[in-house]
Structure formats: structure tokens, C-alpha cells
Enzyme design. Structure first.
Site, PDB file in Angstrom:
ATOM      1  N   ASP A 516     -99.538  35.100  16.910  1.00  0.00           N
ATOM      2  CA  ASP A 516    -100.050  33.519  17.174  1.00  0.00           C
ATOM      3  C   ASP A 516    -100.738  33.424  18.676  1.00  0.00           C
ATOM      4  O   ASP A 516    -100.519  34.162  19.526  1.00  0.00           O
ATOM      5  CB  ASP A 516     -98.857  32.963  16.855  1.00  0.00           C
ATOM      6  CG  ASP A 516     -99.294  31.390  16.431  1.00  0.00           C
ATOM      7  OD1 ASP A 516    -100.648  31.174  16.605  1.00  0.00           O
ATOM      8  OD2 ASP A 516     -98.451  30.650  15.872  1.00  0.00           O
ATOM      9  N   ASP A 586    -103.260  26.030   9.445  1.00  0.00           N
ATOM     10  CA  ASP A 586    -101.917  25.557   9.248  1.00  0.00           C
ATOM     11  C   ASP A 586    -101.900  24.331   8.550  1.00  0.00           C
ATOM     12  O   ASP A 586    -100.920  23.680   8.011  1.00  0.00           O
ATOM     13  CB  ASP A 586    -101.804  24.661  10.966  1.00  0.00           C
ATOM     14  CG  ASP A 586    -101.079  25.641  11.765  1.00  0.00           C
ATOM     15  OD1 ASP A 586    -100.754  26.654  11.262  1.00  0.00           O
ATOM     16  OD2 ASP A 586    -101.066  25.369  12.915  1.00  0.00           O
TER      17      ASP A 586
END
Ligand code: GLA
Length: 781
Positions: A516, A586
Site C-alpha cells: 500500500d 477503496d
């Protein structure tokens, strides 16, 4: 008056910068291997390069002035010894002329391959540099060229590749400005089976002193008209890669990132489609930059409607210093030509990026069905809670458990903990190894989240190495998500993080990593280099990211990597080279995902798009959609779940088990089939797409309607990519992807021309957010 080039050739040769006899003999150029693809012709007499395969032609030539003139880019045309008649130049007032006394030959009006500033061309250049004497004047002229089979690698940078030299051919053209001491080698690779051309440039300096390279773009193409719509992928966090199209207008238009990553906001991609081109028909040129940092992709339309398309590293805060003998290599950019509309362009990108950009054992393998604990628990987990989720996942047939953020010390929320990578034994009493073993004992694979480019204040790393954080001494660095950015332009930092991660990962039995990166980069100043090196920091940062990816993928060749950057802020071809899949967004809301996945599919294959079924109401939007709708959208991606499976009802569990079984049966088709966009969520209430097996015997169609309509009209959905002469059995799949209703049979031509009749298949009782799946299989004759 069209400039008479032939006449120019007949004129004294003083304008020719290099005679053809200067061309380098290429290794393998005269190879007698019959199977080698030789699509790059050089016509010595006219000094013309014709790069062509069955689908496209790209033609440029060495002009009398020694510059490279662009003649044609588009549909494949017959080769000829000369295309000089395609050269256009007319005298225009106020133009600066290259040859004394010749008003018609102005670099301002000549379509070029790699234009520079200061010697006649008045547009934004491909290359800009400052010499030690302060000059920025550049005049690059042809020196020679070489043609080789296959495609040489670009050291340190991600790039498309060949597995067999017969798959492509590469042309390198050497240019030089001896007074400036600047050399440029342009590299062009044309693939045999695909209408795809990869380009990059290597800039060299012969001295004296130091050259300040301030703009070094990867791709420049001057198109002869502006009759295009520019298609870009634009958005923001949680709504990445929405499709935006607008007609070209005179002036500069384009997309960019100055965020240190390719960004949620724009993608390193542009397409130029003829105004009447659709998803299915018409000419489209697609451009994509194989890079993960600051980029610029733009069109500059001049008053005569010539459109200059450029792609490359953004020049803002980019200065690369070259001493004598030094070189700079640009990232690669890929151009795709399509006559089959946007779908045709996308299918070429998908094939190229899935098979000749992505690498490693996972490239061609169907992806494990995962459960990720992020939206199930966020930071609030114990090992017992995780194992309960894992057991439930295993019982439902899920294959991979991904432990997301929060497994390390000082990480009870997103305010701390990044950088030390020390296991939190309160949460995981037996460490990662013990936890991984428990998953493996259950028959699950073990996935782990990391964010290796970041550090929080207060960690040991922060305290011991304050100089490893990007910041300018004396200026407080800006926080993003409460964290700071490590200086990946410093090889010591990359080396330290690599060894730290190795100590965490070795022996932990990790099968998958989600890497990430959760903030934009500011304060791009490195304490490791002096003033002269600061303009290189952001590019060196990305090279550091690539280096760490290389080290990790080499050490752990069997780990499946998924890239992520606050969702999809680094969904770019650069990272696909290292990680064959990427967390798309997301935003896990099924309705929002229609737009996100539709837009992402413009350039990226379905196998690369992480797509999860999340909870209802959705955590980002509060919208409730059925489990069936959520799965029917996520099926077209690298599929998984991201919700508390232990909280599902008995009915919910049954549905999930069926969905999992369905993906196991059809994931080869879903992830590796030919993907077609049928109806755009950006144009109405309905979205549809489908994927077709390579032999066209089997297909899956996803059909989605956002809002219910009162007393709606008839609906037919024309399909695409089928075998017109084949009889298909079409089965509608209901909840749990189970057959619903009697199948119908129809020939491919009917399904594509008349369409699939879906009228009346949306009972009012279902309300909003309705989806249907259709399975097409060979019918028994
Ligand atoms: C980012 C990712 C999410 C999740 C969180 C964890 O936002 O995109 O999927 O991993 O970080 O902090």
C-alpha cells in the site's frame, strides 16, 4: 504548395546530416531465420522508416535537415520505397526557416518525432536541457540507426518485453547535436501480433561540464489533424478512472500528476478517438505511460490543427544532471492503434499488459479468491477474531486470507506504527509465522498488508533516521494520513527497508502481499544529496520503489503481489510489471464500482483489477445493494470478499458459497477472456459488459441497472465478440450465480445483431440496483 522533397534530394547534399551509409549494421538484421518478424523497413534511398504489421503502419523519415519527420500513423498500408509525398510543408508568414532562403522549410510546421526547443520549432518540445553556457538551444539530427529482433530490456525500469525475438522488432535511431554535446537514441518496438508500438528515449551528454536535463519525454507524435475526441481517466479517491471525453481544441489539453504517484486524479493514459468512433467501431489511438510517478500526457493543437501528443515524466521539479558520458533513460510509453473503437484499443492493451508487461508465475494463473479483513475489522482485531473469519472463509471455499493494516506495534489506528514493522504479539501471540501456520493448517493461503514507503513520527525508524524522511531541513514536512514519506531516492533507505521486510517475511509463510501507499508526496527534498541532485529526487524515488519491488519479487518469486495506493492511486502500467494485480479503489460500493471498473478497463486487464464484495450498507456510501449485485460486479476482477463473513445469515452463507464455486468454475474466462464493454455507466442508467473465451465458445455477460424505472420500455442488449455461426445456449444466472429460468438458444449473429432480449426481467419487487448474469455455452445441435 507542397514542398518537393524529391527535388531536395536532388539538390546538393549539404543539408544531409548523415548519409545512409552511416547506418549501423544491426545484429541479426540479416538473419536468415524465417520465423523472425521483420516489420521494420528502412528505405535507404528516401531514408524512410516504415514500421508495420498487419494492423498498423508508422512511418517517419530522415528529412533533408537531418531531423526526423513524421509522415503517417494509422491503418496498415502497403510498403513503398518512398512516402515523400506525405511530407507537407508550406511557406507561412512569420515562420523561422531552417535553410537560408527557403521559406517553406520551417521546423515549426514540420511534423516531427522528437522536437526540441530553440532552433525553429515553436511548440512544447519533447526535450529541453540547459548547457553549461546557459544555452537551451537544441538541434538533433540523424546519425544512424539499428534494427534488432525482439525487444531489449530497459535497465531499472518496467517495460513490455518479448519472450521470443520473433514477437517483435526494435529500431533505434541515433540523433545528435554536436555543438550542444547532446545525443538522443529513440527506441521503437513494434509487436508482431498487436497494433502496439513501444517507445522510449535515451539522452546522452558528451560534455563539457554538466547538462541540466529538464524535460525528457518518452513519446512524441505529431498527428496531421485535430479531428479527435480526447478520452482521459479522471477522478479522485473512491471514484478513480471515470471516463471523460471532450473534443480537441486549439491549445494545450491533457492530464498530469504532481503527487509523486500516478494518482487517483488522473491516469497516465490518453486516447484520441475520431468523433464518430464508438466502443465498437472507428479509429482510436491509445497512449499509456509505463510509469508510476509524476507524469504529463497532453495534446498541443497548433493553429493549423496539427496535434502534438506527448507523454513522459512531468518536467515540474525534474532536473537530471548529466556529466560527460552520462545517460538518462526515459520510461517507456506505449501507443495502440485500433479500428475497432475503444474496445479494440482496450483489448490490445489488455493482451499486451497481461502477457508482456506483467511477469512471474502469477501472470497466467487464475487468482485465488480472497477474504480481506480490512472492512471486516479495520484495526479492531484479535487473532481469535481473525481465525473465526478465516474459518468461515475456508468453509465457504475461499482460498486466501489477507491480514490488512494493524498487525504491527503501535497501530491501533492510522496515527502511528509505520516504519518499524515489529509484530504486535498482543494481537498475534504466535507472531506472523504462527498465524500463517494456523491459516495454512486450515488450508488457506496467507496474505499480508505492508506500507513500506512510509513512516510515522515516534517510531524507532523516525527517531534514528530523521534524515531518511523526505523533507527540507528547516521546513516542517507536511503530513498525509498522519504519516511521512521515506526517501526512496536514497538507496540506503531502500536497502534498509528490504532487509527489515526480509526479517519479517522470511519463514512467515506469506503467499500474497498487498503493498500500500497512502498519501501524495510532498516535501520532495532528499538529505542524501546536495543541491544539484534535488531535481532528480522524485524520479529516483520511483526507481527506488521499482528496486524494492525487484528485490522482493526476486527473493519471493512465488508470492502474489497486489499493489495499492489508498485504493487506486497507483493503478498504472509501471506497477503491473511487478504486481500483476492492483486494488482498484477503496470504494467497494457495487454501483460506484460499475464506473470505476468500466473506466479502469480502458487500459487495464480484468485480471489486474482487485474487486471485492463488501458489506451492505456500504462503508463508503451507505448504499445497500444485494449480495448478488455486489458479486455480479466483483466477478469481473480479481475476486474476493471484504466483510465480516461470520455475521452473514444462513442464506447469505449459502449465496457466498455458490458465488465462490461459480468463480472457481469460471475464473479463467472471467479474468483472462476477451473483455467487451457493452453499455457505459457514464451514458445512462444501465451498464453492461461481457467476457468471451479465446475460442468464442463460452461467454459471461454482466448486465446492471442502477435505478428502477416505472413502466420501462423494451430492452435489448446487443452482445459482442461471439462466433456469428455458432449456436449458443444462453442461461440467465440468478442469485448465487445459479441458473434461473429456462435457457434459450440463439446463434451468435442474432445475439450480436438483434441482441439479447431482457425486457421484463427486472421485476419491480427488486427495486434499484438490479443485475443479471448470462452464461453463454455451446448449444447441443
Ligand atoms: C488503504 C487501502 C485499504 C486498506 C487501508 C489500511 O486505504 O486502500 O484497502 O488497506 O489502507 O490502512
Amino acid at each position: 504548395m507542397v514542398y518537393n522533397l524529391l527535388y531536395r534530394w536532388g539538390a546538393p547534399k549539404i543539408h544531409c546530416a548523415a548519409a545512409f551509409c552511416g547506418a549501423k549494421a544491426a545484429p541479426g538484421q540479416n538473419s536468415t531465420r524465417k520465423d523472425l518478424f521483420m516489420p521494420i523497413e528502412f528505405h535507404a534511398q528516401s531514408r524512410t522508416f516504415h514500421l508495420h504489421n498487419r494492423q498498423m503502419s508508422y512511418i517517419f523519415k530522415v528529412l533533408p535537415s537531418g531531423h526526423l519527420g513524421q509522415l503517417y500513423c494509422g491503418r496498415a498500408i502497403h510498403d513503398r520505397s518512398s512516402f515523400d509525398h506525405l511530407f507537407e510543408a508550406v511557406p507561412r508568414s512569420m515562420s523561422v526557416c531552417y535553410f537560408d532562403g527557403d521559406q517553406s522549410y520551417s521546423l515549426e510546421h514540420i511534423k516531427q518525432e522528437y522536437p526540441t526547443y530553440g532552433t525553429g520549432d515553436m511548440h512544447l518540445p519533447a526535450l529541453d536541457a540547459q548547457m553549461p553556457d546557459g544555452s537551451r538551444l537544441l538541434d538533433l539530427r540523424y546519425q544512424g540507426h539499428a534494427i534488432v529482433p525482439g525487444k531489449p530490456a530497459i535497465p531499472g525500469l518496467p517495460a513490455t518485453y518479448t519472450e521470443d525475438p520473433a514477437e517483435a522488432q526494435t529500431l533505434t535511431v541515433d540523433l545528435a547535436d554536436p555543438l550542444a554535446g547532446v545525443t538522443v537514441t529513440l527506441s521503437y518496438t513494434l509487436f508482431e501480433q498487436l497494433p502496439a508500438l513501444a517507445r522510449h528515449a535515451v539522452i546522452g551528454y558528451t560534455g563539457p561540464g554538466v547538462l541540466r536535463l529538464e524535460r525528457a519525454l518518452s513519446f512524441c507524435l505529431d498527428l496531421p489533424d485535430m479531428d479527435y475526441e480526447m478520452v482521459e481517466l479522471a477522478g479522485a479517491w473512491a471514484r478513480e478512472r471515470h471516463v471523460v471525453a471532450r473534443p480537441l481544441a486549439q491549445g494545450v489539453q491533457g492530464v498530469y500528476s504532481l503527487r509523486g504517484c500516478s494518482s487517483h486524479h488522473f491516469n497516465p493514459f490518453l486516447a484520441f478517438k475520431r468523433p464518430h468512433a464508438t466502443e465498437f467501431e472507428g479509429q482510436v489511438l491509445g497512449f499509456s505511460l509505463v510509469y508510476s510517478g509524476n507524469f504529463l500526457a497532453q495534446a498541443d493543437v497548433d493553429p493549423y490543427h496539427v496535434t502534438r501528443v506527448t507523454l513522459g515524466i512531468h518536467p515540474q521539479n525534474f532536473t537530471w544532471q548529466l556529466a560527460a558520458g552520462g545517460h538518462f533513460t526515459t520510461p517507456e510509453a506505449v501507443m495502440v492503434y485500433s479500428e475497432a473503437g475503444l474496445n479494440g484499443m482496450s483489448q490490445t492493451f489488455h493482451r499486451l499488459y497481461r502477457t508482456r508487461l506483467a511477469r512471474g508465475p502469477w501472470r497466467d494463473k487464475v487468482r485465488p479468491i480472497l477474504v480481506n479483513n480490512w472492512e471486516a475489522t479495520y484495526f479492531d482485531f484479535t487473532e481469535d477474531k481473525l481465525l473465526a473469519l478465516a474459518r468461515q472463509a475456508r468453509d465457504l471455499g475461499i482460498e486466501l486470507f489477507v491480514l490488512d493494516d494493524g498487525w504491527f506495534t503501535n497501530r491501533s489506528d492510522d496515527h502511528g506504527g509505520l516504519g518499524d514493522w515489529e509484530i504486535n504479539y498482543h494481537k498475534l501471540p504466535d507472531g506472523l509465522q504462527g498465524f500463517g501456520q494456523k491459516l495454512h493448517d486450515m488450508g488457506l493461503q496467507f496474505g499480508l498488508w505492508i506500507e513500506p514507503e512510509m513512516v510515522n513520527a515516534g517510531t524507532r525508524l523516525w527517531n534514528e533516521h530523521p534524515d531518511w524522511v523526505l523533507h527540507q531541513p528547516g521546513r516542517r514536512p507536511q503530513q498525509g494520513r498522519y504519516q511521512y514519506v521515506l526517501d526512496y531516492s536514497n538507496p540506503d533507505v531502500v536497502d534498509w527497508v528490504f532487509h527489515r521486510l526480509v526479517s519479517v517475511l522470511d519463514g512467515a509463510g506469506v503467499d500474497y502481499i498487498k503493498w500500500d501507499m497512502n498519501r501524495s508526496i510532498s516535501d520532495a527534498y532528499s538529505c542524501a544529496v546536495g543541491p544539484a541532485g534535488q531535481g532528480a529526487v522524485l524520479h529516483r524515488y520511483i526507481l527506488g520503489v521499482y528496486q524494492l519491488y525487484s528485490l522482493l519479487t526476486e527473493r519471493y518469486p512465488n508470492i502474489l503481489f497486489e499493489s495499492c495506493a489508498g485504493g487506486g492511486a497507483r493503478f498504472d502500467p509501471g506497477l503491473l510489471y511487478y504486481a500483476p494485480q492492483c486494488w482498484t479503489s477503496d470504494d467497494t460500493d457495487a454501483v460506484e464500482r460499475l464506473k470505476i471498473q468500466y473506466g479502469t478497463s480502458m487500459a487495464y486487464p480484468v485480471s489486474s483489477m482487485g474487486a471485492h464484495v463488501a458489506a451492505a450498507p456500504n462503508h463508503q456510501l451507505g448504499r445497500s445493494t444485494s449480495l448478488t449485485m455486489r458479486a455480479n460486479v466483483a466477478f469481473f476482477g480479481a475476486f474476493g470478499y471484504e466483510l465480516d463473513l461470520t455475521a452473514l445469515s444462513q442464506r447469505g452463507r449459502e449465496l457466498v458459497a455458490r458465488q465462490v464455486a461459480f468463480v472457481k468454475q469460471y475464473r479463467q474466462l472471467l479474468q483472462f477472456g476477451t473483455f467487451w464493454r457493452l453499455r457505459s455507466p457514464f451514458e445512462g442508467n444501465e451498464t453492461a459488459w461481457m467476457t468471451v473465451s479465446p475460442d468464442r465458445s463460452t461467454a459471461l455477460v454482466g448486465d446492471y441497472r442502477v435505478l428502477q424505472q416505472a413502466n420501462a420500455g423494451y430492452r435489448r442488449l446487443p452482445l459482442a465478440g461471439l462466433d456469428p455461426d455458432r449456436l449458443y445456449q444462453v442461461t440467465r444466472l440468478g442469485s448465487g450465480a445459479q441458473p434461473a429460468g429456462a435457457p434459450l438458444t440463439a446463434y451468435g449473429d442474432e445475439l450480436m445483431a438483434a441482441g439479447l432480449v431482457t425486457t421484463g426481467e427486472d421485476p419491480a419487487a427488486e427495486g434499484d440496483f438490479v443485475s443479471r448474469l448470462y452464461l453463454l455455452q455451446p448449444a447441443e445441435l
